[in-house]
Design a protein around this motif. Structure first.
Motif, short mmCIF file in Angstrom:
data_model
loop_
_atom_site.label_atom_id
_atom_site.label_comp_id
_atom_site.label_asym_id
_atom_site.label_seq_id
_atom_site.Cartn_x
_atom_site.Cartn_y
_atom_site.Cartn_z
N ASN A 60 87.34 -80.54 -47.03
CA ASN A 60 87.37 -80.45 -45.67
C ASN A 60 87.27 -79.29 -44.89
N GLN A 61 86.22 -78.33 -45.44
CA GLN A 61 86.05 -77.19 -45.00
C GLN A 61 86.96 -76.02 -45.35
N LEU A 62 88.15 -76.41 -46.20
CA LEU A 62 89.12 -75.53 -46.44
C LEU A 62 89.10 -75.16 -48.03
N THR A 63 89.57 -73.95 -48.36
CA THR A 63 89.32 -73.53 -49.80
C THR A 63 90.71 -74.04 -50.55
N ASP A 64 90.33 -74.69 -51.56
CA ASP A 64 91.39 -75.23 -52.33
C ASP A 64 91.36 -74.40 -53.78
N VAL A 65 92.50 -73.68 -54.00
CA VAL A 65 92.58 -72.94 -55.37
C VAL A 65 93.61 -73.45 -56.22
N VAL A 66 93.37 -73.32 -57.43
CA VAL A 66 94.54 -73.38 -58.46
C VAL A 66 94.23 -72.34 -59.42
N VAL A 67 95.47 -71.68 -59.32
CA VAL A 67 95.74 -70.31 -60.21
C VAL A 67 96.64 -70.41 -61.37
N THR A 68 95.94 -70.18 -62.36
CA THR A 68 96.83 -70.20 -63.70
C THR A 68 97.61 -68.83 -63.98
N LEU A 69 99.02 -69.09 -63.84
CA LEU A 69 99.77 -67.85 -63.91
C LEU A 69 100.34 -67.87 -65.32
N ILE A 92 94.57 -60.04 -43.07
CA ILE A 92 95.28 -61.45 -43.22
C ILE A 92 95.16 -62.27 -42.41
N ILE A 93 94.95 -63.56 -42.61
CA ILE A 93 94.92 -64.60 -41.63
C ILE A 93 96.04 -65.04 -41.04
N LYS A 94 96.20 -65.04 -39.71
CA LYS A 94 97.54 -65.29 -38.95
C LYS A 94 97.69 -66.76 -39.32
N GLY A 95 99.13 -66.82 -38.93
CA GLY A 95 99.59 -68.26 -39.21
C GLY A 95 99.65 -68.72 -40.87
N ALA A 117 93.95 -72.88 -48.30
CA ALA A 117 93.60 -71.94 -47.42
C ALA A 117 94.11 -72.52 -46.07
N PRO A 118 94.56 -71.52 -45.12
CA PRO A 118 95.10 -72.17 -43.70
C PRO A 118 93.74 -72.36 -42.84
N SER A 119 92.65 -71.71 -43.14
CA SER A 119 91.57 -71.95 -41.97
C SER A 119 90.33 -71.63 -42.97
N PRO A 120 89.22 -72.31 -42.08
CA PRO A 120 87.93 -72.08 -42.94
C PRO A 120 87.45 -70.60 -43.22
N ASP A 121 88.16 -69.83 -42.33
CA ASP A 121 87.85 -68.30 -42.41
C ASP A 121 88.13 -67.47 -43.64
N ALA A 122 89.09 -68.29 -44.48
CA ALA A 122 89.54 -67.52 -45.56
C ALA A 122 88.28 -67.34 -46.56
N VAL A 123 88.22 -66.02 -47.10
CA VAL A 123 87.51 -65.56 -48.08
C VAL A 123 88.00 -65.13 -49.43
N THR A 124 89.37 -64.86 -49.22
CA THR A 124 89.76 -64.35 -50.41
C THR A 124 91.31 -64.59 -50.42
N PHE A 125 92.08 -64.35 -51.69
CA PHE A 125 93.46 -64.61 -51.46
C PHE A 125 94.01 -63.68 -52.36
#
Length: 141
Positions: A60-69, A92-95, A117-125
């Motif tokens: 839904n236009q948001l980035t979903d990540v799965v990080v293996t720690l 950093i993205i507000k909110g 991601a909290p918004s579609p503007d997120a490009v990295t984390f």
């Protein structure tokens, strides 16, 4: 002559795989490590942890990540983690104040941590990790 075509194809394919970019999120990978995404303020804890894989997709236009720690330590670790999301300019993205999530990471174990991601503007984390004290605390008057 028949060996030139497969050799040329192998060279072209290997030249194209310099850094993974998926779903609009760019993940810098240095010698099979994702150390740029892991934020640990405690140097002793940082030695005991590593990100060994990152998977991304669009939902839904948001980035979903799965990080293996992964744990590089023989004993269980009692931790908390939090994702921080950044826009294309590195701000950093507000909110973005998600609560810290509890995590028990057993000796030499791996776990997958999901983030959205909290918004579609997120490009990295980045993934912030901190230790939780297991000692009981007493409050004195």
């Amino acid at each position: 002559m028949k060996y030139i075509a497969p050799l040329l194809a192998a060279l072209v394919l290997s030249a194209c795989s310099s850094r993974p970019v998926t779903s609009g999120i760019s993940v810098e990978q240095h010698q099979n490590s994702f150390s740029d995404q892991l934020r640990v303020d405690n140097p002793n804890l940082a030695k005991k942890l590593a990100i060994t894989d990152v998977k991304t997709r669009q939902t839904n236009q948001l980035t979903d990540v799965v990080v293996t720690l992964s744990s590089n330590y023989k004993k269980s670790q009692y931790l908390q983690y939090q994702f921080n999301w950044f826009d294309k300019d590195g701000f950093i993205i507000k909110g973005n104040h998600s609560p810290w999530q509890a995590l028990t990471l057993f000796g030499f174990a791996k776990t997958q941590l999901p983030g959205l991601a909290p918004s579609p503007d997120a490009v990295t984390f980045s993934l912030a990790v901190r230790e939780v004290s297991t000692k009981s605390q007493e409050f004195k008057d």
